[in-house]
Design a protein around this motif. Structure first.
Motif, mmCIF file in Angstrom:
data_model
loop_
_atom_site.group_PDB
_atom_site.id
_atom_site.type_symbol
_atom_site.label_atom_id
_atom_site.label_comp_id
_atom_site.label_asym_id
_atom_site.label_seq_id
_atom_site.Cartn_x
_atom_site.Cartn_y
_atom_site.Cartn_z
ATOM 1 N N TYR A 132 0.839 -1.202 0.000
ATOM 2 C CA TYR A 132 0.000 0.000 0.000
ATOM 3 C C TYR A 132 0.870 1.246 0.000
ATOM 4 O O TYR A 132 1.944 1.270 0.592
ATOM 5 C CB TYR A 132 -0.942 0.026 1.218
ATOM 6 C CG TYR A 132 -2.123 -0.881 1.059
ATOM 7 C CD1 TYR A 132 -3.312 -0.432 0.478
ATOM 8 C CD2 TYR A 132 -2.055 -2.208 1.472
ATOM 9 C CE1 TYR A 132 -4.411 -1.266 0.322
ATOM 10 C CE2 TYR A 132 -3.141 -3.061 1.317
ATOM 11 C CZ TYR A 132 -4.316 -2.581 0.731
ATOM 12 O OH TYR A 132 -5.386 -3.415 0.564
ATOM 13 N N TYR A 133 0.376 2.265 -0.682
ATOM 14 C CA TYR A 133 1.021 3.574 -0.678
ATOM 15 C C TYR A 133 -0.088 4.602 -0.489
ATOM 16 O O TYR A 133 -0.942 4.766 -1.351
ATOM 17 C CB TYR A 133 1.761 3.815 -2.001
ATOM 18 C CG TYR A 133 2.301 5.221 -2.176
ATOM 19 C CD1 TYR A 133 3.533 5.580 -1.644
ATOM 20 C CD2 TYR A 133 1.566 6.202 -2.851
ATOM 21 C CE1 TYR A 133 4.039 6.865 -1.797
ATOM 22 C CE2 TYR A 133 2.056 7.490 -3.003
ATOM 23 C CZ TYR A 133 3.297 7.807 -2.468
ATOM 24 O OH TYR A 133 3.781 9.082 -2.619
ATOM 25 N N ASN A 134 -0.100 5.274 0.665
ATOM 26 C CA ASN A 134 -1.163 6.262 0.965
ATOM 27 C C ASN A 134 -2.568 5.713 0.662
ATOM 28 O O ASN A 134 -3.361 6.340 -0.022
ATOM 29 C CB ASN A 134 -0.951 7.553 0.158
ATOM 30 C CG ASN A 134 0.261 8.330 0.636
ATOM 31 O OD1 ASN A 134 0.876 7.969 1.639
ATOM 32 N ND2 ASN A 134 0.622 9.377 -0.071
ATOM 33 N N ASP A 135 -2.834 4.512 1.150
ATOM 34 C CA ASP A 135 -4.132 3.843 0.973
ATOM 35 C C ASP A 135 -4.391 3.380 -0.461
ATOM 36 O O ASP A 135 -5.495 2.928 -0.773
ATOM 37 C CB ASP A 135 -5.305 4.738 1.420
ATOM 38 C CG ASP A 135 -5.268 5.009 2.916
ATOM 39 O OD1 ASP A 135 -4.725 4.146 3.643
ATOM 40 O OD2 ASP A 135 -5.759 6.058 3.352
ATOM 41 N N ILE A 136 -3.416 3.504 -1.356
ATOM 42 C CA ILE A 136 -3.574 3.015 -2.723
ATOM 43 C C ILE A 136 -2.971 1.612 -2.800
ATOM 44 O O ILE A 136 -1.802 1.411 -2.442
ATOM 45 C CB ILE A 136 -2.879 3.951 -3.735
ATOM 46 C CG1 ILE A 136 -3.524 5.342 -3.711
ATOM 47 C CG2 ILE A 136 -2.927 3.370 -5.141
ATOM 48 C CD1 ILE A 136 -2.728 6.409 -4.451
ATOM 49 N N LEU A 137 -3.779 0.643 -3.243
ATOM 50 C CA LEU A 137 -3.309 -0.741 -3.349
ATOM 51 C C LEU A 137 -2.312 -0.872 -4.499
ATOM 52 O O LEU A 137 -2.554 -0.391 -5.605
ATOM 53 C CB LEU A 137 -4.499 -1.676 -3.588
ATOM 54 C CG LEU A 137 -4.166 -3.147 -3.870
ATOM 55 C CD1 LEU A 137 -3.514 -3.803 -2.656
ATOM 56 C CD2 LEU A 137 -5.418 -3.912 -4.286
ATOM 57 N N ILE A 138 -1.188 -1.518 -4.207
ATOM 58 C CA ILE A 138 -0.197 -1.816 -5.232
ATOM 59 C C ILE A 138 -0.103 -3.330 -5.342
ATOM 60 O O ILE A 138 0.292 -4.003 -4.384
ATOM 61 C CB ILE A 138 1.178 -1.224 -4.854
ATOM 62 C CG1 ILE A 138 1.100 0.305 -4.811
ATOM 63 C CG2 ILE A 138 2.253 -1.679 -5.829
ATOM 64 C CD1 ILE A 138 2.349 0.964 -4.294
ATOM 65 N N LYS A 144 4.138 -0.111 -8.790
ATOM 66 C CA LYS A 144 5.367 0.080 -7.998
ATOM 67 C C LYS A 144 6.269 1.122 -8.668
ATOM 68 O O LYS A 144 6.811 1.998 -7.997
ATOM 69 C CB LYS A 144 6.110 -1.250 -7.843
ATOM 70 C CG LYS A 144 5.546 -2.132 -6.740
ATOM 71 C CD LYS A 144 6.190 -3.498 -6.692
ATOM 72 C CE LYS A 144 7.521 -3.525 -6.016
ATOM 73 N NZ LYS A 144 7.998 -4.923 -5.808
ATOM 74 N N VAL A 145 6.417 1.008 -10.000
ATOM 75 C CA VAL A 145 7.244 1.978 -10.746
ATOM 76 C C VAL A 145 6.677 3.388 -10.602
ATOM 77 O O VAL A 145 7.413 4.367 -10.460
ATOM 78 C CB VAL A 145 7.313 1.589 -12.245
ATOM 79 C CG1 VAL A 145 7.794 2.758 -13.089
ATOM 80 C CG2 VAL A 145 8.241 0.405 -12.439
ATOM 81 N N LEU A 146 5.354 3.499 -10.612
ATOM 82 C CA LEU A 146 4.714 4.807 -10.560
ATOM 83 C C LEU A 146 4.784 5.441 -9.177
ATOM 84 O O LEU A 146 4.868 6.664 -9.054
ATOM 85 C CB LEU A 146 3.246 4.691 -10.992
ATOM 86 C CG LEU A 146 2.994 4.247 -12.437
ATOM 87 C CD1 LEU A 146 1.502 4.098 -12.689
ATOM 88 C CD2 LEU A 146 3.606 5.224 -13.429
ATOM 89 N N LEU A 147 4.752 4.612 -8.113
ATOM 90 C CA LEU A 147 4.527 5.150 -6.771
ATOM 91 C C LEU A 147 5.665 4.936 -5.768
ATOM 92 O O LEU A 147 5.840 5.753 -4.869
ATOM 93 C CB LEU A 147 3.242 4.538 -6.184
ATOM 94 C CG LEU A 147 1.929 4.920 -6.880
ATOM 95 C CD1 LEU A 147 0.803 4.033 -6.384
ATOM 96 C CD2 LEU A 147 1.594 6.387 -6.653
ATOM 97 N N LEU A 148 6.398 3.844 -5.877
ATOM 98 C CA LEU A 148 7.353 3.497 -4.817
ATOM 99 C C LEU A 148 8.791 3.817 -5.216
ATOM 100 O O LEU A 148 9.347 3.198 -6.119
ATOM 101 C CB LEU A 148 7.252 1.999 -4.481
ATOM 102 C CG LEU A 148 5.910 1.510 -3.935
ATOM 103 C CD1 LEU A 148 6.005 0.027 -3.577
ATOM 104 C CD2 LEU A 148 5.472 2.320 -2.726
ATOM 105 N N GLU A 149 9.381 4.759 -4.512
ATOM 106 C CA GLU A 149 10.744 5.173 -4.841
ATOM 107 C C GLU A 149 11.760 4.058 -4.615
ATOM 108 O O GLU A 149 12.846 4.073 -5.199
ATOM 109 C CB GLU A 149 11.134 6.415 -4.027
ATOM 110 C CG GLU A 149 10.427 7.669 -4.497
ATOM 111 C CD GLU A 149 10.990 8.927 -3.866
ATOM 112 O OE1 GLU A 149 12.201 8.963 -3.580
ATOM 113 O OE2 GLU A 149 10.219 9.877 -3.660
ATOM 114 N N ASP A 150 11.425 3.095 -3.738
ATOM 115 C CA ASP A 150 12.365 1.989 -3.498
ATOM 116 C C ASP A 150 12.105 0.798 -4.415
ATOM 117 O O ASP A 150 12.697 -0.264 -4.244
ATOM 118 C CB ASP A 150 12.344 1.557 -2.026
ATOM 119 C CG ASP A 150 10.960 1.091 -1.570
ATOM 120 O OD1 ASP A 150 10.008 1.150 -2.378
ATOM 121 O OD2 ASP A 150 10.838 0.658 -0.407
ATOM 122 N N SER A 151 11.239 0.988 -5.414
ATOM 123 C CA SER A 151 11.017 -0.055 -6.413
ATOM 124 C C SER A 151 12.302 -0.310 -7.193
ATOM 125 O O SER A 151 13.070 0.616 -7.476
ATOM 126 C CB SER A 151 9.901 0.372 -7.377
ATOM 127 O OG SER A 151 10.009 -0.293 -8.615
#
Length: 265
Positions: A132-138, A144-151
């Motif tokens: 999850y990223y800010n309540d957005i399901l991944i 992951k590419v769009l939202l998670l910097e540690d991807s």
């Protein structure tokens, strides 16, 4: 000094162009996708004309004049807290306008997704364990590419790439609304991004080199009244957005608006 204090803030005069159609938002297939992505009924595009030459350095004056023009405030659509379409109506006292780079002229910009294990050659999006990223399901490598910097694949797109209007549209569509049903293949996201981009952005061909370049200037905008943030919504969310896309040649402004939530039928 705020934009509202400057003498030229009232220099631009705007007119609503309700007859302007945005074919992508009227397309049945795209409408079905937006419904699936929990954006249908919460996204809209509008067009306005303006009466003077526009220079990018005038952005604060231009945006303040836009929001305080009677023709704009009486017709610029937004969703109320109860989920009803209404118009801006209020006196805007402060604006924020961030320049969004808009230089991409080809969807090959996204080809890199196929080469690094994010999207298979077939177009299938590679799945991953839920996060999850800010309540957005991944649940896949694309989000992951769009939202998670540690991807592992985050650096497929540079910080500059991520600011591009084309990337922003793609990301907004991939993340969707509250009840977004994600796609298993990347095609629908790419096709919808391309259709929206073509509808909103203006291009010009150099008669000598035949090169196509984008002439639109894009801003992501927010507006405040005496009670605080009033547009695009009183609640801030990365999926609640409004962009102004300015065509300096035709002297047209296109707006793209979305308010995060569940699909409205």
């Amino acid at each position: 000094m705020s934009a509202g204090d400057r003498g030229c803030a009232a220099s631009f005069v705007f007119r609503s162009l309700p007859q302007k159609a945005f074919s992508c938002l009227e397309d049945r297939d795209i409408g079905d996708r937006l419904l699936k992505w929990s954006m249908q009924g919460r996204i809209t595009a509008q067009a306005f004309s303006f009466d003077q030459q526009f220079k990018p350095y005038q952005k604060d004056e231009f945006v303040m004049a836009f929001f305080n023009d009677q023709n704009v405030s009486s017709s610029l659509k937004l969703l109320s807290a109860s989920g009803q379409w209404t118009t801006l109506g209020s006196k805007v006292t402060k604006v924020e306008a961030t320049v969004v780079p808009c230089t991409q002229i080809s969807m090959s910009f996204f080809d890199r997704l196929y080469s690094e294990g994010v999207v298979r050659e077939t177009g299938d999006i590679v799945k991953c364990y839920d996060d999850y990223y800010n309540d957005i399901l991944i649940s896949d490598e694309l989000r992951k590419v769009l939202l998670l910097e540690d991807s592992d694949h985050y650096d497929l797109f540079s910080q500059l790439d991520r600011k591009e209007f084309l990337f922003c549209l793609f990301k907004h569509l991939c993340i969707g609304g509250t009840l977004c049903q994600f796609e298993d293949v990347v095609g629908p996201y790419l096709e919808t991004t391309k259709a929206l981009y073509k509808d909103l952005v203006s291009v010009q061909k150099n008669p000598e080199t035949k090169e196509i370049r984008i002439i639109s200037t894009v801003f992501r905008v927010s507006a405040y009244d005496d009670n605080g943030l009033c547009y695009p919504s009183s609640k801030s969310h990365e999926q609640t957005f409004s962009y102004l896309i300015v065509d300096p040649c035709k002297r047209h402004v296109h707006t793209l608006y979305h308010c995060f939530g569940g699909s409205l039928f």
